[in-house]
Design an enzyme around this catalytic site. Sequence first.
Site, PDB file in Angstrom:
ATOM      1  N   GLY A  59       0.818  -1.213   0.000  1.00 18.17           N
ATOM      2  CA  GLY A  59       0.000   0.000   0.000  1.00 18.17           C
ATOM      3  C   GLY A  59       0.846   1.255   0.000  1.00 18.17           C
ATOM      4  O   GLY A  59       0.449   2.276   0.564  1.00 18.17           O
ATOM      5  N   ILE A 104      -1.011   4.215  -1.479  1.00 17.49           N
ATOM      6  CA  ILE A 104      -2.005   4.862  -0.599  1.00 17.49           C
ATOM      7  C   ILE A 104      -1.285   5.777   0.401  1.00 17.49           C
ATOM      8  O   ILE A 104      -1.734   6.896   0.673  1.00 17.49           O
ATOM      9  CB  ILE A 104      -2.839   3.799   0.153  1.00 17.49           C
ATOM     10  CG1 ILE A 104      -3.665   2.959  -0.820  1.00 17.49           C
ATOM     11  CG2 ILE A 104      -3.722   4.443   1.217  1.00 17.49           C
ATOM     12  CD1 ILE A 104      -4.880   3.657  -1.416  1.00 17.49           C
ATOM     13  N   ASP A 110      -3.424   2.217  -9.529  1.00 14.53           N
ATOM     14  CA  ASP A 110      -2.894   3.189  -8.558  1.00 14.53           C
ATOM     15  C   ASP A 110      -3.194   4.624  -8.988  1.00 14.53           C
ATOM     16  O   ASP A 110      -3.324   5.507  -8.150  1.00 14.53           O
ATOM     17  CB  ASP A 110      -1.380   3.036  -8.405  1.00 14.53           C
ATOM     18  CG  ASP A 110      -1.044   1.910  -7.434  1.00 14.53           C
ATOM     19  OD1 ASP A 110      -1.760   1.778  -6.428  1.00 14.53           O
ATOM     20  OD2 ASP A 110      -0.079   1.174  -7.698  1.00 14.53           O
ATOM     21  N   LYS A 112       9.710  -6.955  14.236  1.00 14.19           N
ATOM     22  CA  LYS A 112      11.013  -7.339  13.695  1.00 14.19           C
ATOM     23  C   LYS A 112      11.499  -6.341  12.638  1.00 14.19           C
ATOM     24  O   LYS A 112      10.773  -6.027  11.692  1.00 14.19           O
ATOM     25  CB  LYS A 112      10.930  -8.737  13.064  1.00 14.19           C
ATOM     26  CG  LYS A 112      10.419  -9.815  14.003  1.00 14.19           C
ATOM     27  CD  LYS A 112      11.250  -9.961  15.267  1.00 14.19           C
ATOM     28  CE  LYS A 112      12.539 -10.705  15.054  1.00 14.19           C
ATOM     29  NZ  LYS A 112      13.279 -10.825  16.370  1.00 14.19           N
ATOM     30  N   THR A 150      13.421  -4.878   7.149  1.00 11.78           N
ATOM     31  CA  THR A 150      13.633  -3.464   6.792  1.00 11.78           C
ATOM     32  C   THR A 150      15.124  -3.184   6.603  1.00 11.78           C
ATOM     33  O   THR A 150      15.528  -2.543   5.627  1.00 11.78           O
ATOM     34  CB  THR A 150      13.053  -2.550   7.895  1.00 11.78           C
ATOM     35  OG1 THR A 150      11.674  -2.846   8.045  1.00 11.78           O
ATOM     36  CG2 THR A 150      13.227  -1.082   7.562  1.00 11.78           C
ATOM     37  N   GLN A 151      15.929  -3.692   7.529  1.00 15.81           N
ATOM     38  CA  GLN A 151      17.374  -3.455   7.425  1.00 15.81           C
ATOM     39  C   GLN A 151      17.916  -4.002   6.100  1.00 15.81           C
ATOM     40  O   GLN A 151      18.700  -3.359   5.416  1.00 15.81           O
ATOM     41  CB  GLN A 151      18.104  -4.134   8.583  1.00 15.81           C
ATOM     42  CG  GLN A 151      17.813  -3.520   9.943  1.00 15.81           C
ATOM     43  CD  GLN A 151      18.578  -4.244  11.050  1.00 15.81           C
ATOM     44  OE1 GLN A 151      19.745  -4.578  10.884  1.00 15.81           O
ATOM     45  NE2 GLN A 151      17.911  -4.508  12.151  1.00 15.81           N
ATOM     46  N   CYS A 184     -21.290  -0.465 -18.818  1.00 18.24           N
ATOM     47  CA  CYS A 184     -20.627  -0.873 -20.056  1.00 18.24           C
ATOM     48  C   CYS A 184     -21.116  -2.250 -20.511  1.00 18.24           C
ATOM     49  O   CYS A 184     -22.211  -2.344 -21.034  1.00 18.24           O
ATOM     50  CB  CYS A 184     -19.115  -0.808 -19.905  1.00 18.24           C
ATOM     51  SG  CYS A 184     -18.315  -0.583 -21.492  1.00 18.24           S
ATOM     52  N   GLU A 233     -20.080  -9.381 -30.152  1.00 19.24           N
ATOM     53  CA  GLU A 233     -18.816  -9.760 -29.516  1.00 19.24           C
ATOM     54  C   GLU A 233     -18.874 -11.205 -29.025  1.00 19.24           C
ATOM     55  O   GLU A 233     -17.894 -11.939 -29.089  1.00 19.24           O
ATOM     56  CB  GLU A 233     -18.537  -8.829 -28.317  1.00 19.24           C
ATOM     57  CG  GLU A 233     -17.264  -9.188 -27.556  1.00 19.24           C
ATOM     58  CD  GLU A 233     -17.049  -8.347 -26.292  1.00 19.24           C
ATOM     59  OE1 GLU A 233     -17.916  -7.525 -25.935  1.00 19.24           O
ATOM     60  OE2 GLU A 233     -16.008  -8.543 -25.652  1.00 19.24           O
ATOM     61  N   ARG A 258     -15.700  -1.345 -27.434  1.00 14.84           N
ATOM     62  CA  ARG A 258     -15.558  -1.562 -28.865  1.00 14.84           C
ATOM     63  C   ARG A 258     -16.930  -1.809 -29.506  1.00 14.84           C
ATOM     64  O   ARG A 258     -17.082  -1.772 -30.704  1.00 14.84           O
ATOM     65  CB  ARG A 258     -14.694  -2.812 -29.074  1.00 14.84           C
ATOM     66  CG  ARG A 258     -13.534  -2.643 -29.999  1.00 14.84           C
ATOM     67  CD  ARG A 258     -12.812  -3.962 -30.174  1.00 14.84           C
ATOM     68  NE  ARG A 258     -11.818  -4.176 -29.121  1.00 14.84           N
ATOM     69  CZ  ARG A 258     -10.643  -3.569 -29.072  1.00 14.84           C
ATOM     70  NH1 ARG A 258     -10.304  -2.702 -30.010  1.00 14.84           N
ATOM     71  NH2 ARG A 258      -9.788  -3.812 -28.104  1.00 14.84           N
ATOM     72  N   HIS A 300     -18.318   4.449 -18.141  1.00 14.83           N
ATOM     73  CA  HIS A 300     -17.934   3.963 -16.805  1.00 14.83           C
ATOM     74  C   HIS A 300     -17.940   5.124 -15.810  1.00 14.83           C
ATOM     75  O   HIS A 300     -16.913   5.758 -15.608  1.00 14.83           O
ATOM     76  CB  HIS A 300     -16.513   3.387 -16.846  1.00 14.83           C
ATOM     77  CG  HIS A 300     -16.388   2.119 -17.608  1.00 14.83           C
ATOM     78  ND1 HIS A 300     -16.568   0.888 -17.028  1.00 14.83           N
ATOM     79  CD2 HIS A 300     -16.088   1.891 -18.906  1.00 14.83           C
ATOM     80  CE1 HIS A 300     -16.375  -0.061 -17.943  1.00 14.83           C
ATOM     81  NE2 HIS A 300     -16.092   0.521 -19.089  1.00 14.83           N
ATOM     82  N   GLU A 306     -17.806   5.024 -12.771  1.00 14.56           N
ATOM     83  CA  GLU A 306     -17.005   4.716 -11.569  1.00 14.56           C
ATOM     84  C   GLU A 306     -15.625   5.381 -11.585  1.00 14.56           C
ATOM     85  O   GLU A 306     -15.001   5.523 -10.543  1.00 14.56           O
ATOM     86  CB  GLU A 306     -16.865   3.202 -11.376  1.00 14.56           C
ATOM     87  CG  GLU A 306     -16.029   2.439 -12.403  1.00 14.56           C
ATOM     88  CD  GLU A 306     -16.845   1.938 -13.602  1.00 14.56           C
ATOM     89  OE1 GLU A 306     -17.881   2.549 -13.922  1.00 14.56           O
ATOM     90  OE2 GLU A 306     -16.409   0.944 -14.227  1.00 14.56           O
TER      91      GLU A 306
HETATM   92  N1  GLN Z   1     -16.799  -5.845 -24.183  1.00 19.13           N
HETATM   93  C1  GLN Z   1     -17.637  -4.722 -24.343  1.00 19.13           C
HETATM   94  C2  GLN Z   1     -17.171  -3.811 -25.481  1.00 19.13           C
HETATM   95  O1  GLN Z   1     -16.053  -3.900 -25.915  1.00 19.13           O
HETATM   96  C3  GLN Z   1     -17.783  -3.942 -23.057  1.00 19.13           C
HETATM   97  C4  GLN Z   1     -16.513  -3.308 -22.597  1.00 19.13           C
HETATM   98  C5  GLN Z   1     -16.513  -2.948 -21.147  1.00 19.13           C
HETATM   99  O2  GLN Z   1     -17.346  -3.414 -20.370  1.00 19.13           O
HETATM  100  N2  GLN Z   1     -15.563  -2.132 -20.736  1.00 19.13           N
HETATM  101  O3  GLN Z   1     -17.894  -2.964 -25.937  1.00 19.13           O
END
Ligand code: GLN
Length: 551
Positions: free
Chosen positions: A29, A32, A84, A198, A202-203, A391, A415, A472, A515, A517
């Site tokens: 971590g 972080i 990260d 201990k 680290t050493q 997605c 797909e 895609r 996305h 998120e």
């Molecule tokens: N596999 C899907 C695409 O390429 C969704 C991609 C994803 O969920 N990031 O469109």
Amino acid sequence: MPTEADTHYDPSLGNKFIFVTGGVMSGLGKGITAASTGRLLKNAGFDVTAVKIDPYLNVDAGTMNPFQHGEVYVLEDGGEVDLDLGNYERFLGIEMTSDHNITTGKTYQHVIEKERAGDYLGKTVQIIPHITDDIKRRVREAAEGSDVCIVEVGGTVGDIEGMPYLEALRQFAHEEPEENVLFVHVTLVPYSKNGEQKTKPTQHSVKEVRSIGLQPDVIVGRCETELEPATKEKIALFCDIPTDAVFSNPDVDDVYHVPLMVEDEGLDQYVLEHFGLAEEALPAGERANEWREVVTTDKEGEVDVALVGKYDLEDAYMSIHESLKHAGFELGVDVNVHWVDADEMADHHRERLRESDAVIVPGGFGMRGTEGKIDAVQYAREHDVPFLGLCLGFQMAVVEYARNVLGLEGAHSAEMDAETPHPVIDILPEQYEVEDLGGTMRLGGHTTVIEPETLAYELYGDTSCNERHRHRYEVNPEYFEQFEDEALVFSGTAGNRMEILELEDHPYFLGTQFHPEYSSRPGHPSPPFLGLVEAALEARDADANEHEVTH
Ligand code: GLN
């Protein structure tokens, strides 16, 4: 009272650099710890940025398996980078670019291209100085415009792959005034069987650091508990640093509490003094305190969210977990995430869906697990369970609706099934000719236009949003009308592209081709996640009431 840190870059201070290395083992971590220190410097009024060095030969993280490296984080500029960087963006509240993730692939590719172009004519091109020079240039360029730049070297000191980077950082420090660079080494301080802290690992690890010409200025010991004074003294003596330059990094319940702990330990103050910035820093009472307020919100109760994915690994869906936490901070509730194996939608997994207050179907690639995801969407749709599809999750919601509501038998994404009679999800037209898999998807921030008087509009409170993409495939425009004849509404679009879907006759059913998120932050939760957790709370309370009535 100041809230969000109001920082300004002051060129007269000169760029300061914190180089962070890790010892003993990876996964301690250190990112972080570094990001938390950065957050405190930001609260003190400085402009802070970060660079993550990944010593692998991949040019970027885009083609890497989430099971090995955790999620691929997507930046606004479309960079597919190490997770990260997500932590740095969340902790520092900044937007980074692909140039902030240095990989061996990028560096070598650039140097070799220059060699082919004849830029080094007559010279032998070597790791030292050509690769190391390129590394130094990248670090300098990424730091431009910031007061402090944190540079984290992935992996552990002693790894062959990391050597050119450590050499580059050694040279870098040599070229800078001493007070501009601070080396932080993060190591592990384990307990022995008889309960003793201990210091030998680290050493050894510091010995390794010194053998390549680096001397840590600060040592941070990751330990289950705080380091005892005697442990700090021992580390200081054997590693040749002052005792007050040894800091503890004990386990905490929540990563968002690490800045609070770093502050208690005084690491931020030590850094400021080393850089000669203590005088410039905002006085303690005037520093931004939004972070502390947000992450220490009182929580009342909890909700359970089922995450129907392929990987039983938190890191593989890190930004989703973080976004749910951010929504939880805002609403004062703990959000428990339960992984449901999409690959094996057996009865006990369905039981998990039944026990949950909300369902998320995340992004993904390839056939494995898709039928389970479609099953989960159907369950949420038919049982009025709050649902968020991200997605691939959005795409599977379209497929589920096509099959089970529109009656389009065998509908699928091209797909997963190139021969499907109903390719309701199809390849993006601009992808027809694309052959390479690295960095070629529709990536990064794009604007979505939002239809007024929809759930999406209510969530974003605006007629547009800008969110990050990585795909895609997309909804096949030939099917728009069939969908919209029923209760499914595409409430967010970008020209011909369907970006957000929702169901009119459902308490909360939202899918996004993007996305959300990746842009959620503590104190600024992502609207679709906030909406989901709010709906989950309502569903939970409604369930509880029903329970009371029937008993
Ligand atoms: N596999 C899907 C695409 O390429 C969704 C991609 C994803 O969920 N990031 O469109």
